[in-house]
Write a protein that holds these residues in place. Structure first.
Motif, PDB file in Angstrom:
ATOM      1  N   GLY A  44       0.806  -1.228   0.000  1.00 51.33           N
ATOM      2  CA  GLY A  44       0.000   0.000   0.000  1.00 51.33           C
ATOM      3  C   GLY A  44       0.834   1.270   0.000  1.00 51.33           C
ATOM      4  N   THR A  48      -2.121   1.907  -5.075  1.00 55.54           N
ATOM      5  CA  THR A  48      -3.508   2.040  -4.650  1.00 55.54           C
ATOM      6  C   THR A  48      -4.369   1.626  -5.842  1.00 55.54           C
ATOM      7  OG1 THR A  48      -5.167   3.502  -3.686  1.00 55.54           O
ATOM      8  CG2 THR A  48      -3.670   4.482  -5.294  1.00 55.54           C
ATOM      9  N   SER A  72     -10.592  -4.235  -5.620  1.00 56.91           N
ATOM     10  CA  SER A  72      -9.289  -4.393  -4.959  1.00 56.91           C
ATOM     11  C   SER A  72      -9.212  -5.767  -4.292  1.00 56.91           C
ATOM     12  CB  SER A  72      -9.095  -3.272  -3.930  1.00 56.91           C
ATOM     13  OG  SER A  72     -10.130  -3.292  -2.970  1.00 56.91           O
ATOM     14  N   ASN A 357       0.978  10.906   3.317  1.00 62.01           N
ATOM     15  CA  ASN A 357       0.831   9.496   3.656  1.00 62.01           C
ATOM     16  C   ASN A 357       0.407   9.409   5.125  1.00 62.01           C
ATOM     17  OD1 ASN A 357       1.080   6.813   4.295  1.00 62.01           O
ATOM     18  ND2 ASN A 357       3.020   6.543   3.202  1.00 62.01           N
ATOM     19  N   SER A 359      -0.991   6.775   6.524  1.00 64.27           N
ATOM     20  CA  SER A 359      -1.314   5.364   6.767  1.00 64.27           C
ATOM     21  C   SER A 359      -1.193   4.984   8.242  1.00 64.27           C
ATOM     22  CB  SER A 359      -0.434   4.463   5.897  1.00 64.27           C
ATOM     23  OG  SER A 359       0.936   4.759   6.082  1.00 64.27           O
ATOM     24  N   THR A 384      -8.936  11.523  -1.086  1.00 60.79           N
ATOM     25  CA  THR A 384      -7.709  10.724  -1.182  1.00 60.79           C
ATOM     26  C   THR A 384      -7.524  10.282  -2.630  1.00 60.79           C
ATOM     27  OG1 THR A 384      -8.714   8.550  -0.832  1.00 60.79           O
ATOM     28  CG2 THR A 384      -8.226   9.843   1.134  1.00 60.79           C
ATOM     29  N   SER A 385      -6.538   9.451  -2.873  1.00 61.92           N
ATOM     30  CA  SER A 385      -6.325   8.990  -4.245  1.00 61.92           C
ATOM     31  C   SER A 385      -7.516   8.180  -4.752  1.00 61.92           C
ATOM     32  CB  SER A 385      -5.047   8.155  -4.338  1.00 61.92           C
ATOM     33  OG  SER A 385      -5.208   6.964  -3.610  1.00 61.92           O
ATOM     34  N   PHE A 386      -8.388   7.698  -3.851  1.00 63.72           N
ATOM     35  CA  PHE A 386      -9.609   7.012  -4.271  1.00 63.72           C
ATOM     36  C   PHE A 386     -10.703   8.000  -4.681  1.00 63.72           C
ATOM     37  CE2 PHE A 386      -9.386   2.677  -1.839  1.00 63.72           C
ATOM     38  CZ  PHE A 386      -8.360   2.289  -2.673  1.00 63.72           C
ATOM     39  N   ASP A 420     -14.279   3.815   1.332  1.00 65.06           N
ATOM     40  CA  ASP A 420     -13.156   3.809   0.390  1.00 65.06           C
ATOM     41  C   ASP A 420     -12.172   4.947   0.629  1.00 65.06           C
ATOM     42  OD1 ASP A 420     -12.985   1.609  -1.163  1.00 65.06           O
ATOM     43  OD2 ASP A 420     -14.177   2.387  -2.829  1.00 65.06           O
ATOM     44  N   ASP A 422      -8.443   6.202   1.293  1.00 64.32           N
ATOM     45  CA  ASP A 422      -7.068   5.743   1.105  1.00 64.32           C
ATOM     46  C   ASP A 422      -6.140   6.636   1.916  1.00 64.32           C
ATOM     47  OD1 ASP A 422      -4.636   4.836   0.316  1.00 64.32           O
ATOM     48  OD2 ASP A 422      -4.728   5.725  -1.682  1.00 64.32           O
ATOM     49  N   HIS A 424      -3.203   6.333   2.666  1.00 59.96           N
ATOM     50  CA  HIS A 424      -1.828   6.422   2.174  1.00 59.96           C
ATOM     51  C   HIS A 424      -1.610   7.678   1.330  1.00 59.96           C
ATOM     52  CE1 HIS A 424      -1.536   2.124   3.214  1.00 59.96           C
ATOM     53  NE2 HIS A 424      -0.245   2.338   3.254  1.00 59.96           N
TER      54      HIS A 424
END
Ligand SMILES: [Ca+2]
Ligand SMILES: [Ca+2]
Length: 453
Positions: A44, A48, A72, A357, A359, A384-386, A420, A422, A424
């Protein structure tokens, strides 16, 4: 990822594409970044996912009429025997007739210029599978951000020519004069591409982008005429994507029954290595800069934080609509976000930063103090990147500690309540959007922070 030609371009910009040059020799050197998929799961800190059909971000079929639902799940993406495995399956899932996966390094690995090598075994593509190994610009919206399609297989013209499993293409897309411009090349490999692993090598420097498969060059683009051909996109960092689409415009197949490639189909990626020696090359690794656990200040003046946004330096507060500043006592320190929203219009704000990040905060919570009397439905979000992820505050729903009585209350939203998310790669760390209030309302927010478990 379409293959319209460079018709949108002046002739001068197109001329460069035909120039012949030998592929740059890769010197024996050490990769500045590599991914060998040696572990037992997808890392991760490097990867992603894009999930779903694309409809959730307004591009159903991911802009290409693709037929699959990206997940995923390990059924569609996993690490196995030192390879990343992306598997396309014929199965009904959330209303789609196929599943597959699309991975990306957005927010984790961004780079500009270099030699990128990857050892990949593509699936039998014909007819209807569309393996792709490509890049998107890290900044902006398409096509302004730029797109570099390093490898695509399964094109409709290759199918028509009986070359579906031998034809490999590359392409680039960018903004020219406010419109979409693109250029694509292809070559027919001497044998079936899926018979073995192939090494795809992209060389990207300030003058050219070129791609070879096992030494056979199939794509070239001259990019040095930055101003004349509007090629700024190809002089900025990009991130990697790997996906295995089913059907779609590239394949010319829009009916699930038209997909005759053997399924499940698997794309195997043994390794990817990046070499850089150009003085203007760049490499940004988000995974190496994870924010340490603790309390991270998004909008907070408390002491003892593990880190904090620095407004004016690496963060900005954006008022999107209908929020006029008012003076109000902060909950802590000297400042608070204090606004009045007028009746009848939606209101919203967001705190934007570079990708962080976070995480180490998984399993933790978003915390803030809020003082309001608004009865309207509003939502608190994180981007987020999602994409955007929201938690709704309705009159009768969970309030996470908020009481709408005009007094300060601490709100605690577990990150698990965001769909969902993310952590990270967090870009907008705090967002508020509300339905139009029936009358003017005031909203004061302070002491916003992320709390790790
Ligand atoms: Ca490997
Ligand atoms: Ca404050």
């Amino acid at each position: 990822m379409d293959r319209t030609s460079c018709i949108a371009l002046p002739i001068a910009a197109c001329l460069g594409f035909a120039a012949l040059a030998l592929p740059a020799a890769v010197q024996a050197q050490t990769p500045v970044w590599e991914e060998n998929f040696n572990g037992t799961s997808i890392d991760g800190n490097t990867w992603t996912f894009d999930v779903g059909t694309g409809c959730q971000i307004g591009i159903c079929g991911w802009g290409n009429n693709e037929l699959q639902y990206y997940t995923s799940r390990p059924e569609n993406a996993r690490v196995e025997n030192g390879n990343l495995v992306i598997e396309a399956r014929r199965e009904t899932f959330e209303g789609s007739p196929f599943t597959s996966a699309r991975l990306k390094t957005e927010g984790r690995v961004h780079f500009k210029y270099g030699t990128l090598e990857a050892r990949i075994k593509t699936p039998e593509a014909g007819n209807g599978l569309w393996p792709a190994y490509w890049m998107l610009g890290a900044i902006g919206v398409w096509p302004d951000r730029g797109e570099i399609d390093i490898m695509e297989i399964g094109h409709v013209d290759g199918i028509a020519a009986g070359m579906a499993n031998r034809r490999v293409g590359g392409a680039v897309h960018w903004n020219y004069g406010g419109g979409h411009a693109s250029h694509g090349d292809f070559a027919d490999f001497p044998g079936n591409l899926h018979d073995d692993y192939r090494t795809y090598r992209m060389t990207w420097d300030p003058d050219f982008i070129r791609v070879t498969v096992d030494g056979l060059q199939y794509f070239e683009m001259a990019i040095s005429d930055i101003e004349g051909a509007s090629l700024h996109e190809f002089h900025a960092p990009h991130f990697l994507l790997l996906n295995l689409a089913v059907g779609g415009t590239y394949t010319g197949i829009s009916n699930p029954n038209g997909v005759t490639a053997p399924l499940p189909g698997r794309m195997l990626v043994d390794w990817i290595r990046l070499y850089q020696d150009h003085p203007d090359s760049e490499l940004q690794l988000g995974g190496d800069s994870a924010v340490p656990a603790g309390r991270f200040g998004v909008y907070s003046e408390q002491g003892g934080l593990a880190g904090a946004l620095d407004f004016g330096s690496d963060a900005d507060l954006f008022v999107w609509n209908n929020l006029a500043p008012i003076s109000a006592a902060p909950f802590e320190g000297n400042e608070a976000m204090a606004f009045r929203a007028s009746a009848g219009q939606w209101f919203g704000l967001g705190i934007l930063t570079d990708y962080r990040n976070m995480s180490a905060y998984a399993g933790g919570a978003l915390k803030f103090h809020m003082r309001t009397t608004t009865p309207s439905t509003f939502k608190i979000g994180i981007n987020t990147s999602f994409g955007d992820s929201w938690v709704d505050f309705t009159a009768g729903g969970p309030n996470y500690g908020l009481v709408r009585d005009g007094q300060w209350h601490q709100v605690t939203i577990p990150f698990s309540a965001f769909y969902d998310l993310d952590l990270h790669a967090v870009k907008q760390m705090f967002m508020v959007v509300a339905d139009p209030p029936a009358q003017d309302v005031e909203l004061v927010i302070d002491n916003v922070y992320y709390q790790s478990p």
